[in-house]
Design a protein around this motif. Structure first.
Motif, short mmCIF file in Angstrom:
data_model
loop_
_atom_site.label_atom_id
_atom_site.label_comp_id
_atom_site.label_asym_id
_atom_site.label_seq_id
_atom_site.Cartn_x
_atom_site.Cartn_y
_atom_site.Cartn_z
N PHE A 1 0.91 -1.17 0.02
CA PHE A 1 0.05 -0.11 -0.06
C PHE A 1 0.85 1.28 0.00
O PHE A 1 1.91 1.30 0.71
CB PHE A 1 -0.99 -0.05 1.30
CG PHE A 1 -2.15 -0.66 0.98
CD1 PHE A 1 -3.36 0.13 0.37
CD2 PHE A 1 -2.26 -2.04 1.10
CE1 PHE A 1 -4.54 -0.68 0.27
CE2 PHE A 1 -3.65 -2.79 0.75
CZ PHE A 1 -4.68 -2.19 0.45
N ARG B 1 -12.61 6.59 -5.44
CA ARG B 1 -12.01 5.69 -5.34
C ARG B 1 -12.65 4.65 -6.28
O ARG B 1 -11.90 3.45 -6.65
CB ARG B 1 -12.00 5.14 -3.96
CG ARG B 1 -11.28 3.98 -3.71
CD ARG B 1 -11.30 3.91 -1.96
NE ARG B 1 -10.83 2.39 -2.00
CZ ARG B 1 -11.28 1.07 -1.87
NH1 ARG B 1 -12.52 1.29 -2.35
NH2 ARG B 1 -10.61 0.12 -1.89
N ARG C 1 -11.72 -4.28 -2.88
CA ARG C 1 -11.95 -3.31 -3.63
C ARG C 1 -13.16 -2.47 -3.70
O ARG C 1 -13.33 -1.29 -3.90
CB ARG C 1 -11.82 -3.67 -5.49
CG ARG C 1 -10.18 -4.20 -5.27
CD ARG C 1 -9.91 -4.22 -6.98
NE ARG C 1 -10.83 -5.02 -7.51
CZ ARG C 1 -11.27 -5.17 -8.82
NH1 ARG C 1 -10.39 -4.50 -9.78
NH2 ARG C 1 -12.00 -6.07 -9.28
N GLN D 1 -6.26 0.42 3.90
CA GLN D 1 -6.93 1.09 2.79
C GLN D 1 -7.75 2.11 3.51
O GLN D 1 -8.57 3.15 2.64
CB GLN D 1 -7.66 0.13 1.76
CG GLN D 1 -8.77 -0.47 2.45
CD GLN D 1 -8.62 -2.11 2.89
OE1 GLN D 1 -7.51 -2.02 3.54
NE2 GLN D 1 -9.43 -2.75 2.92
N LEU E 1 -3.65 3.27 -0.77
CA LEU E 1 -4.05 2.76 -1.95
C LEU E 1 -2.88 1.60 -2.56
O LEU E 1 -1.70 1.83 -2.33
CB LEU E 1 -4.15 3.59 -3.09
CG LEU E 1 -5.47 4.74 -2.80
CD1 LEU E 1 -5.07 5.92 -3.50
CD2 LEU E 1 -6.87 4.33 -3.35
#
Length: 509
Positions: free
Chosen positions: A303, A344, A436, A471, A491
């Protein structure tokens, strides 16, 4: 491959001590609520302070020559004083042998405080608002294998003196002990009790007047609520495990079992219903759900953390633009959460028919009956949730998204909290994979950690370290403008450029 931060000299630890309450309390077990048990790990903050010896004498700033030893001793004495009132922080987590649930053993084992030095200058670190791997060296991380709770301190601190004479104070507190507001109160009390401050501000005195309430009785009563909906909520955590296991097996029986769970009923808390649906969706559409901790850790290490600075004037312009056709006004959180969720989700490149979800933390202190007492020191946050198809989210206007966010926030009431606490009930918490389709936001704008004066002035900057859920997006108050917001999000590299492009375009509208 070596990272660019390995060029910095190492941080040298010169002292490690245990810190005990000044007043020893009788040992007892403090029963935790289901909200306390969700994340029994240390959450870290690093406070940066300029060289205190360069500050002018203006009535409360110190012009004495502060040595590292004097700073360390002041922090130690302040922590001893604070632990006397916040005595659970000197205890240890303990597993109940009968049901396997975590509780807090108030046994006066103490906190840990570390003294360290580095030749690095704070200016060498560049923009302090952008996460830097070097920050990880500025906190003390006890050895912990995930199970040996009786050996794990609940509060740890490290004071590091830099080559420029500036300081950092890196602090870890157990999320089973505190949520954000209670951690803020604890740290404010510690700063106020430390003798580094030559004069306390009225804000510090206000914090001293807040008496912490450690008992979780109200939430424990809610947690014992027995639903009449026909859903065995105590099995929801095992259901999540079952979904993950089924998704990673290829045999026909497991593929059949997963969608059956959706028909067994709703638990009433949208956040948990939506999470189960996201897991089912990922499994039934050939998604790769990583239940293995090794797979998760590989993703975790990848990340990238990016901070965006949004001025107060920019935020006001965004709010006016979203509601230019009239209607109700909205908060900064609502408009920024809407913009971030849309950006996002678009950056993830998801199928238009895929279900996507925004979840954000809501403080329930005044939403349960009876309300939690002033000074409540435990966890009082639940997640509210909004779900849409990815194509619909991309198509609808930001105003409509803001309205859905407000509806989700308003839905959090006493019954919602009951259902949520049942949904997270279990002897342990499921290890959830990063999805996701799931956007997570935590609002810190009402917790201005930079105003905590461990020295005689506020911190130059305060940075959270990598959280257990990397995240997650943090909304933080800007140190130089209390109506501005710093947005930090984690991310994966493959999505970073796309997110930056979509988010910056959204805030520039």
């Amino acid at each position: 491959m070596a990272t660019k931060y390995e060029r910095y000299p190492t941080v040298s630890i010169s002292k490690t001590v245990s810190v005990y309450p000044k007043i020893i309390h009788p040992q007892k077990v403090l029963n935790l609520s289901n909200l306390d048990r969700q994340c029994p790990t240390l959450m870290y903050l690093v406070f940066f302070y300029d060289n205190p010896n360069l500050l002018s004498c203006d009535g409360y700033k110190s012009c004495n020559d502060l040595s590292l030893n004097s700073v360390f001793n002041s922090l130690k004495s302040g922590l001893e004083e604070t632990l006397s009132m916040w005595y659970p922080a000197a205890g240890r987590l303990s597993l109940n042998p009968n049901d396997g649930k975590l509780n807090l053993w108030c046994n006066n084992k103490g906190a840990v405080l570390v003294e360290a030095t580095s030749q690095v200058k704070i200016s060498d670190l560049g923009d302090l608002t952008q996460y830097n791997e070097f920050y990880e060296k500025l906190v003390f991380k006890p050895d912990f294998d995930g199970n040996d709770f009786p050996r794990m301190p609940l509060v740890v601190g490290q004071v590091t003196k830099f080559g420029c004479g500036g300081y950092s104070i890196g602090i870890g507190t157990s999320h089973s002990l505190f949520d954000g507001p209670s951690a803020y109160s604890f740290l404010s009390a510690w700063a106020s009790n430390s003798a580094i401050n030559t004069k306390q501000t009225s804000h510090d005195h206000h914090q001293l007047l807040i008496t912490p309430v450690h008992d979780r009785a109200t939430l424990l009563t809610l947690g014992n609520y027995n639903s009449q909906s026909g859903v065995n909520n105590s099995l929801l955590i095992s259901k999540i495990d079952h979904v993950i296991t089924a998704a990673n097996n290829s045999n026909r029986n497991n593929q059949y079992d997963v969608p059956q769970m959706k028909a067994r009923g709703s638990v009433g808390a949208a956040a948990i219903d939506h999470l189960l649906q996201l897991l089912i969706q990922a499994s039934t559409n050939g998604g790769n759900i990583a239940s293995s901790s090794n797979i998760f850790n590989q993703k975790y290490c990848s990340f990238v953390f990016k901070t965006f600075h949004l001025s107060s004037s920019l935020i006001e312009n965004l709010k006016r633009e979203v509601f230019k056709d009239g209607g109700f006004s909205c908060s900064s959180f609502e408009v920024l959460a809407a913009l971030l969720w849309k950006a996002r989700t678009k950056a993830m490149g998801l199928r238009k028919e895929a279900m996507v979800c925004l979840q954000f933390a809501v403080d329930t202190r005044n939403k349960v009956a009876p309300p939690l007492p002033a000074g409540f020191s435990g966890n009082a946050y639940v997640l509210a949730s909004v779900a849409l198809a990815a194509g619909e989210l991309e198509r609808i206007r930001h105003k409509a998204i803001v309205e859905k966010i407000r509806q989700a926030k308003d839905s959090v009431n006493n019954d919602y909290v009951k259902s949520y606490m049942e949904g997270v009930q279990g002897p342990r918490q499921a290890s959830l994979p990063p999805l996701r389709e799931l956007t997570l936001v935590s609002d810190w704008t009402r917790m201005p950690f930079h105003n905590i004066n461990f020295f005689s002035s506020r911190a130059t900057h305060v940075s959270p370290l990598v959280p257990p859920i990397p995240q997650i997006a943090y909304f933080m108050q800007n140190p130089n403008d209390d109506r501005a917001v710093d947005v930090r999000i984690g991310l994966l590299p493959d999505n970073l450029d796309a997110f930056c492009s979509y988010f910056l375009a959204a805030i520039a509208q």
